[in-house]
Design a protein around this motif. Structure first.
Motif, PDB file in Angstrom:
ATOM      1  N   HIS A  60       0.830  -1.202   0.000  1.00 23.01           N
ATOM      2  CA  HIS A  60       0.000   0.000   0.000  1.00 23.01           C
ATOM      3  C   HIS A  60       0.868   1.259   0.000  1.00 23.01           C
ATOM      4  CE1 HIS A  60      -3.239   2.766   0.957  1.00 23.01           C
ATOM      5  NE2 HIS A  60      -2.586   3.165   2.032  1.00 23.01           N
ATOM      6  N   LEU A  61       1.899   1.284   0.834  1.00 20.99           N
ATOM      7  CA  LEU A  61       2.796   2.447   0.890  1.00 20.99           C
ATOM      8  C   LEU A  61       3.522   2.645  -0.443  1.00 20.99           C
ATOM      9  CD1 LEU A  61       4.373   2.001   4.455  1.00 20.99           C
ATOM     10  CD2 LEU A  61       2.608   3.626   3.769  1.00 20.99           C
ATOM     11  N   LEU A  62       3.979   1.540  -1.039  1.00 25.69           N
ATOM     12  CA  LEU A  62       4.691   1.630  -2.317  1.00 25.69           C
ATOM     13  C   LEU A  62       3.773   2.130  -3.423  1.00 25.69           C
ATOM     14  CD1 LEU A  62       6.721  -1.695  -2.082  1.00 25.69           C
ATOM     15  CD2 LEU A  62       7.684   0.611  -2.082  1.00 25.69           C
ATOM     16  N   LYS A  63       2.548   1.645  -3.441  1.00 24.05           N
ATOM     17  CA  LYS A  63       1.595   2.098  -4.463  1.00 24.05           C
ATOM     18  C   LYS A  63       1.291   3.582  -4.301  1.00 24.05           C
ATOM     19  CE  LYS A  63      -0.887  -2.184  -5.592  1.00 24.05           C
ATOM     20  NZ  LYS A  63      -2.180  -2.898  -5.492  1.00 24.05           N
ATOM     21  N   GLN A  64       1.141   4.040  -3.051  1.00 25.26           N
ATOM     22  CA  GLN A  64       0.886   5.458  -2.798  1.00 25.26           C
ATOM     23  C   GLN A  64       2.027   6.314  -3.322  1.00 25.26           C
ATOM     24  OE1 GLN A  64       0.067   5.760   1.488  1.00 25.26           O
ATOM     25  NE2 GLN A  64      -1.976   6.476   0.927  1.00 25.26           N
ATOM     26  N   LEU A  65       3.269   5.893  -3.014  1.00 25.74           N
ATOM     27  CA  LEU A  65       4.435   6.646  -3.471  1.00 25.74           C
ATOM     28  C   LEU A  65       4.485   6.683  -4.990  1.00 25.74           C
ATOM     29  CD1 LEU A  65       7.141   8.097  -2.980  1.00 25.74           C
ATOM     30  CD2 LEU A  65       8.223   5.836  -2.887  1.00 25.74           C
ATOM     31  N   HIS A  66       4.304   5.538  -5.624  1.00 28.25           N
ATOM     32  CA  HIS A  66       4.368   5.476  -7.080  1.00 28.25           C
ATOM     33  C   HIS A  66       3.292   6.342  -7.716  1.00 28.25           C
ATOM     34  CE1 HIS A  66       3.978   3.176 -11.062  1.00 28.25           C
ATOM     35  NE2 HIS A  66       5.080   3.888 -11.114  1.00 28.25           N
ATOM     36  N   HIS A  67       2.090   6.316  -7.158  1.00 31.15           N
ATOM     37  CA  HIS A  67       0.995   7.121  -7.699  1.00 31.15           C
ATOM     38  C   HIS A  67       1.327   8.608  -7.634  1.00 31.15           C
ATOM     39  CE1 HIS A  67      -3.061   8.410  -8.688  1.00 31.15           C
ATOM     40  NE2 HIS A  67      -3.058   9.181  -7.613  1.00 31.15           N
ATOM     41  N   ARG A  68       1.855   9.060  -6.485  1.00 28.38           N
ATOM     42  CA  ARG A  68       2.203  10.475  -6.347  1.00 28.38           C
ATOM     43  C   ARG A  68       3.318  10.865  -7.315  1.00 28.38           C
ATOM     44  NH1 ARG A  68       0.167  13.255  -1.824  1.00 28.38           N
ATOM     45  NH2 ARG A  68       1.050  15.080  -2.886  1.00 28.38           N
ATOM     46  N   MET A  69       4.311   9.993  -7.469  1.00 26.01           N
ATOM     47  CA  MET A  69       5.415  10.290  -8.379  1.00 26.01           C
ATOM     48  C   MET A  69       4.941  10.350  -9.828  1.00 26.01           C
ATOM     49  SD  MET A  69       8.473   7.980  -6.693  1.00 26.01           S
ATOM     50  CE  MET A  69       9.681   8.431  -7.959  1.00 26.01           C
ATOM     51  N   GLU A  70       3.951   9.524 -10.174  1.00 26.50           N
ATOM     52  CA  GLU A  70       3.454   9.480 -11.545  1.00 26.50           C
ATOM     53  C   GLU A  70       2.519  10.641 -11.864  1.00 26.50           C
ATOM     54  OE1 GLU A  70       3.810   6.773 -14.220  1.00 26.50           O
ATOM     55  OE2 GLU A  70       5.663   7.041 -13.084  1.00 26.50           O
ATOM     56  N   THR A  71       1.787  11.127 -10.876  1.00 30.03           N
ATOM     57  CA  THR A  71       0.733  12.106 -11.159  1.00 30.03           C
ATOM     58  C   THR A  71       1.133  13.553 -10.875  1.00 30.03           C
ATOM     59  OG1 THR A  71      -0.203  11.746  -8.933  1.00 30.03           O
ATOM     60  CG2 THR A  71      -1.103  10.430 -10.752  1.00 30.03           C
ATOM     61  N   GLU A  72       2.150  13.781 -10.051  1.00 29.39           N
ATOM     62  CA  GLU A  72       2.553  15.155  -9.753  1.00 29.39           C
ATOM     63  C   GLU A  72       3.276  15.767 -10.954  1.00 29.39           C
ATOM     64  OE1 GLU A  72       1.537  16.745  -7.348  1.00 29.39           O
ATOM     65  OE2 GLU A  72       1.175  15.400  -5.667  1.00 29.39           O
ATOM     66  N   ASP A  73       2.881  16.959 -11.333  1.00 28.69           N
ATOM     67  CA  ASP A  73       3.497  17.667 -12.462  1.00 28.69           C
ATOM     68  C   ASP A  73       4.110  18.968 -11.937  1.00 28.69           C
ATOM     69  OD1 ASP A  73       4.311  18.815 -14.792  1.00 28.69           O
ATOM     70  OD2 ASP A  73       2.334  18.867 -15.733  1.00 28.69           O
ATOM     71  N   LEU A  74       5.416  18.953 -11.731  1.00 29.70           N
ATOM     72  CA  LEU A  74       6.086  20.115 -11.142  1.00 29.70           C
ATOM     73  C   LEU A  74       6.026  21.343 -12.041  1.00 29.70           C
ATOM     74  CD1 LEU A  74       9.279  18.509  -9.546  1.00 29.70           C
ATOM     75  CD2 LEU A  74       7.049  18.897  -8.516  1.00 29.70           C
ATOM     76  N   CYS A 120       5.248  25.449  -4.150  1.00 27.65           N
ATOM     77  CA  CYS A 120       4.579  24.150  -4.221  1.00 27.65           C
ATOM     78  C   CYS A 120       5.515  23.059  -4.730  1.00 27.65           C
ATOM     79  CB  CYS A 120       3.339  24.225  -5.097  1.00 27.65           C
ATOM     80  SG  CYS A 120       1.965  25.101  -4.323  1.00 27.65           S
ATOM     81  N   ARG A 121       6.409  23.428  -5.651  1.00 25.94           N
ATOM     82  CA  ARG A 121       7.388  22.441  -6.130  1.00 25.94           C
ATOM     83  C   ARG A 121       8.273  21.968  -4.986  1.00 25.94           C
ATOM     84  NH1 ARG A 121       7.573  25.573 -10.984  1.00 25.94           N
ATOM     85  NH2 ARG A 121       9.343  26.786 -10.241  1.00 25.94           N
ATOM     86  N   LEU A 122       8.777  22.919  -4.202  1.00 25.89           N
ATOM     87  CA  LEU A 122       9.639  22.564  -3.070  1.00 25.89           C
ATOM     88  C   LEU A 122       8.896  21.679  -2.079  1.00 25.89           C
ATOM     89  CD1 LEU A 122      11.398  25.996  -2.428  1.00 25.89           C
ATOM     90  CD2 LEU A 122      12.446  23.928  -3.358  1.00 25.89           C
ATOM     91  N   LEU A 123       7.644  22.041  -1.774  1.00 24.58           N
ATOM     92  CA  LEU A 123       6.856  21.266  -0.815  1.00 24.58           C
ATOM     93  C   LEU A 123       6.551  19.863  -1.342  1.00 24.58           C
ATOM     94  CD1 LEU A 123       4.365  24.030   0.393  1.00 24.58           C
ATOM     95  CD2 LEU A 123       6.071  22.856   1.805  1.00 24.58           C
ATOM     96  N   THR A 124       6.270  19.755  -2.636  1.00 26.95           N
ATOM     97  CA  THR A 124       5.955  18.452  -3.215  1.00 26.95           C
ATOM     98  C   THR A 124       7.164  17.529  -3.177  1.00 26.95           C
ATOM     99  OG1 THR A 124       4.279  19.404  -4.674  1.00 26.95           O
ATOM    100  CG2 THR A 124       5.174  17.259  -5.304  1.00 26.95           C
ATOM    101  N   VAL A 125       8.331  18.057  -3.531  1.00 23.85           N
ATOM    102  CA  VAL A 125       9.548  17.245  -3.494  1.00 23.85           C
ATOM    103  C   VAL A 125       9.832  16.790  -2.070  1.00 23.85           C
ATOM    104  CG1 VAL A 125      12.052  17.280  -3.794  1.00 23.85           C
ATOM    105  CG2 VAL A 125      10.572  18.230  -5.571  1.00 23.85           C
ATOM    106  N   GLU A 126       9.695  17.696  -1.094  1.00 30.39           N
ATOM    107  CA  GLU A 126       9.944  17.322   0.298  1.00 30.39           C
ATOM    108  C   GLU A 126       8.910  16.311   0.790  1.00 30.39           C
ATOM    109  OE1 GLU A 126      12.639  18.007   2.072  1.00 30.39           O
ATOM    110  OE2 GLU A 126      13.325  18.962   0.213  1.00 30.39           O
TER     111      GLU A 126
END
Length: 286
Positions: free
Chosen positions: A123-137, A144-150
């Motif tokens: 579940h944790l891995l899927k959450q991380l992968h989903h956020r990495m795939e859907t976030e558009d910096l 917001c870019r700095l906050l998203t990366v952190e």
């Protein structure tokens, strides 16, 4: 791409993307740490003189300077893989894991998770992968870019702690059978984790075991794939990068904490192994 701003990479491993795991292929992890979590099928790997046959719910934790050979994989083999940069993980490991436990993990890298543990980690891995795939910096403000990366770094660190917690909950520690060379390597790692802030001379670590520096370094290379000097440099540079990226310490203060006689000497050392000065590195990564 967001991956380039993170100290880890998420790699979904499927039938179509298993090229790195072809039968007979050696996977070198000289500068990488990470995990492989099997979610379907079987994969058989060899590490040193041990063979592991992984199935759904089995996790392989690999650390730096290891050589793993893929012996066989089933056609339906799939899993999740997360690779972490060494310079990111070393300071974290130093805070939460005793070196003897880390050496045990290196020797016994494969564990079987309970169904509850597997589902939680998946579940944790899927959450991380989903956020990495859907976030558009590119569509975000600088703030917001700095906050998203952190935020993503924090999610990755949570998974890292979860993996360690799961490993040590499943794998009780016991004394390792050691030959003479194994003992030399283990003692070196104990000493290195304690003294790398202040001692960068191979002779210092050789003297602690009453060995000639040349023989000592040969043993370390044989047992780990990296020479004693390479291990020392990895530790020092990893700590320096961490402080340059994640602290407000001046370069002079960082040099002092790592026991360099002058800021100039630290700068030359850092540039020799990283390719840029500490000032340039900090400007690029903050």
């Amino acid at each position: 791409m967001i991956d380039q701003q993170l100290p880890f990479r998420f790699i979904p491993v499927s039938k179509e993307t298993f090229s790195r795991f072809q039968d007979g292929k050696i996977i070198s992890t000289l500068d990488q740490c990470g995990i492989f979590l099997c979610r379907r099928g079987e994969i058989e790997v060899a590490f040193e003189d041990e063979t592991y046959r992984m199935k759904r719910g089995d996790m392989y934790v690999y650390v730096t300077s290891t050589l793993v050979r893929v012996l066989h994989k089933s056609k339906d083999a799939e899993g999740y893989m997360v690779e972490v940069d060494l310079n990111y993980v070393i300071p974290i490991v130093n805070r939460v894991v005793k070196v003897e436990n880390l050496l045990y993990l290196r020797r016994y890298p494969c564990i079987s998770l309970s169904e509850r543990q597997y589902l939680h980690l998946e579940h944790l891995l899927k959450q991380l992968h989903h956020r990495m795939e859907t976030e558009d910096l590119s569509d975000m403000t600088q703030q917001c870019r700095l906050l998203t990366v952190e935020l993503l770094k924090s999610m990755g660190q949570t998974i890292f702690f979860e993996v360690l917690n799961t490993y040590f909950a499943n794998q009780p520690l016991s004394p390792l059978p050691q030959g003479k060379k194994d003992l030399v390597f283990h003692n070196f790692m104990f000493a290195l984790f304690r003294h790398y802030h202040s001692e960068r001379d191979v002779a210092f670590y050789a003297r602690m075991q009453h060995l000639a520096p040349r023989y000592f370094s040969t043993v370390i290379k044989e047992k780990s794939g990296s020479s004693a000097l390479q291990w020392i440099v990895k530790m020092v540079i990893a700590e320096a990068k961490q402080m340059l990226e994640n602290s407000d310490l001046s370069i002079k203060e960082i040099a002092g904490r790592l026991n360099f006689p002058t800021q100039s000497f630290f700068g030359k050392y850092f540039k020799q192994y990283v390719g840029v000065s500490p000032k340039e590195y900090r400007a690029r990564h903050t």
